[in-house]
Design a protein around this motif. Structure first.
Motif, short mmCIF file in Angstrom:
data_model
loop_
_atom_site.label_atom_id
_atom_site.label_comp_id
_atom_site.label_asym_id
_atom_site.label_seq_id
_atom_site.Cartn_x
_atom_site.Cartn_y
_atom_site.Cartn_z
N ALA A 138 30.53 19.63 39.63
CA ALA A 138 30.07 18.26 39.85
C ALA A 138 31.04 17.50 40.74
N ARG A 139 32.33 17.72 40.56
CA ARG A 139 33.32 17.05 41.42
C ARG A 139 33.15 17.49 42.88
N ARG A 140 32.86 18.76 43.09
CA ARG A 140 32.62 19.23 44.47
C ARG A 140 31.35 18.61 45.03
N ASP A 141 30.33 18.51 44.19
CA ASP A 141 29.04 17.98 44.65
C ASP A 141 29.11 16.50 45.00
N LEU A 142 30.09 15.81 44.44
CA LEU A 142 30.16 14.36 44.65
C LEU A 142 30.33 14.00 46.12
N ALA A 143 31.14 14.77 46.84
CA ALA A 143 31.47 14.40 48.22
C ALA A 143 30.24 14.20 49.11
N PRO A 144 29.34 15.19 49.21
CA PRO A 144 28.17 14.97 50.08
C PRO A 144 27.21 13.93 49.54
N VAL A 145 27.09 13.85 48.22
CA VAL A 145 26.17 12.86 47.63
C VAL A 145 26.69 11.45 47.88
N TRP A 146 28.00 11.25 47.70
CA TRP A 146 28.54 9.93 47.93
C TRP A 146 28.52 9.57 49.42
N ALA A 147 28.72 10.55 50.30
CA ALA A 147 28.69 10.28 51.74
C ALA A 147 27.35 9.64 52.15
N ARG A 148 26.27 10.08 51.53
CA ARG A 148 24.95 9.51 51.85
C ARG A 148 24.79 8.12 51.25
N ALA A 149 25.40 7.88 50.11
CA ALA A 149 25.27 6.57 49.46
C ALA A 149 26.25 5.54 50.00
N ALA A 150 27.29 5.98 50.69
CA ALA A 150 28.36 5.08 51.13
C ALA A 150 28.08 4.43 52.48
N LYS A 151 27.04 4.86 53.16
CA LYS A 151 26.75 4.30 54.49
C LYS A 151 26.46 2.81 54.39
N ARG A 152 27.16 2.04 55.19
CA ARG A 152 27.05 0.58 55.10
C ARG A 152 25.64 0.08 55.39
N ARG A 153 24.97 0.73 56.32
CA ARG A 153 23.64 0.24 56.69
C ARG A 153 22.64 0.40 55.55
N LEU A 154 22.99 1.21 54.56
CA LEU A 154 22.08 1.42 53.43
C LEU A 154 21.78 0.11 52.70
#
Length: 295
Positions: free
Chosen positions: A275-291
């Motif tokens: 789960a810790r490994r999976d966090l990086a790509p999942v958070w990258a998609r949620a962290a985009k400012r334009r979201l």
């Protein structure tokens, strides 16, 4: 003639009214111990509490504090039963997948029995909470807030820009929690920080859900991506809690196939690491400012 854009206050009150109705409608189902009823009531409590906290600047200062505290109390009373139910289900399912040399059926039976005993132990807390004067006062408090909302002037602002500002704030709040987790010096501190990041992502998700009726697909996308962060961090938290429970069970008097418990323990540690490994790509998609830019 185009319809006027709703105000931020109107959108917020619609959300609170809908979730208050869900909460009230689940009393009978929870008392009857219907499947998933406790979970649904707990989620309604969390959504209400999140709405009152996340959008607290739209209310007159201090007018929602008691409701927030009472929603936390009810969710906690419901949570002890729900958490044990989910934990037992998770461990029993994994136990049945163990290889033969681990005694899968014996381990599963022991965990199933432990889960039933734990649930029976805490179930009276749920009924006692529903029967308490505090539960009745909470229902009355929500009704009073909806009947005469203590809104500030800023609640009259157009919904979309105000809701976008809140979404951006919650996104930044989640980002800070994720950063703290990544910077944690030791595993226990890291696990606590990831748990806090999960709660922040959930609050951000609920902010997106609140905004969705007024904003549309942009808010739905924001909520979906925050939900994905919440879920991967929820898997991490579940694995950490399960590993702790297995360690306790393996060393408890009368424990049977402790080798099987050890294998399950290792699996849960591996699940947390995944789960810790999976966090990086999942958070990258949620962290985009334009979201969070709903305009």
């Amino acid at each position: 003639m185009a319809a006027a854009e709703p105000t931020a206050g109107r959108v917020l009150l619609d959300r609170i009214g809908a979730q208050a109705a869900v909460l009230a409608g689940l009393d009978a189902a929870v008392r009857a111990d219907e499947p998933d009823a406790v979970h649904r009531m707990r989620v309604a409590c969390r959504r209400l509490r999140s709405a009152l906290r996340t959008y607290r600047r739209l209310f007159v200062r201090g007018t929602t504090d008691e409701l927030v505290a009472e929603l936390r109390w009810l969710a906690s009373a419901l949570g002890r039963a729900r958490d044990r139910e989910v934990l037992a289900e998770r461990l029993v399912a994994r136990a049945r997948e163990l290889p033969p040399e681990c005694g899968p059926e014996q381990v599963a039976a022991e965990l199933e029995r432990w889960g039933r005993e734990e649930y029976r132990r805490v179930r009276p807390e749920v009924v006692a909470a529903l029967d308490s004067p505090r539960r009745q006062a909470l229902a009355a408090g929500l009704a009073a807030l909806l009947a005469d909302p203590p809104l500030r002037g800023r609640a009259e602002r157009a919904a979309v820009p105000e809701l976008a500002r809140v979404a951006a704030r919650e996104q930044r709040r989640t980002a800070e929690r994720v950063r703290l987790a990544r910077a944690a010096a030791d595993p226990p501190a890291r696990d606590r920080a990831l748990h806090e990041a999960r709660k922040a992502a959930k609050r951000a998700r609920y902010a997106g859900e609140t905004a969705a009726p007024a904003v549309g697909p942009a808010a739905e996308r924001y909520a979906e991506r925050m939900k994905a962060v919440q879920e991967v961090l929820g898997e991490h938290q579940d694995a950490v809690v399960a590993a702790t429970a297995l360690l306790e069970r393996a060393t408890a008097p009368g424990a049977g196939r402790t080798f099987g418990y050890g294998v399950l323990y290792g699996q849960q540690l591996a699940a947390a690491e995944a789960a810790r490994r999976d966090l990086a790509p999942v958070w990258a998609r949620a962290a985009k400012r334009r979201l969070a830019r709903f305009g």
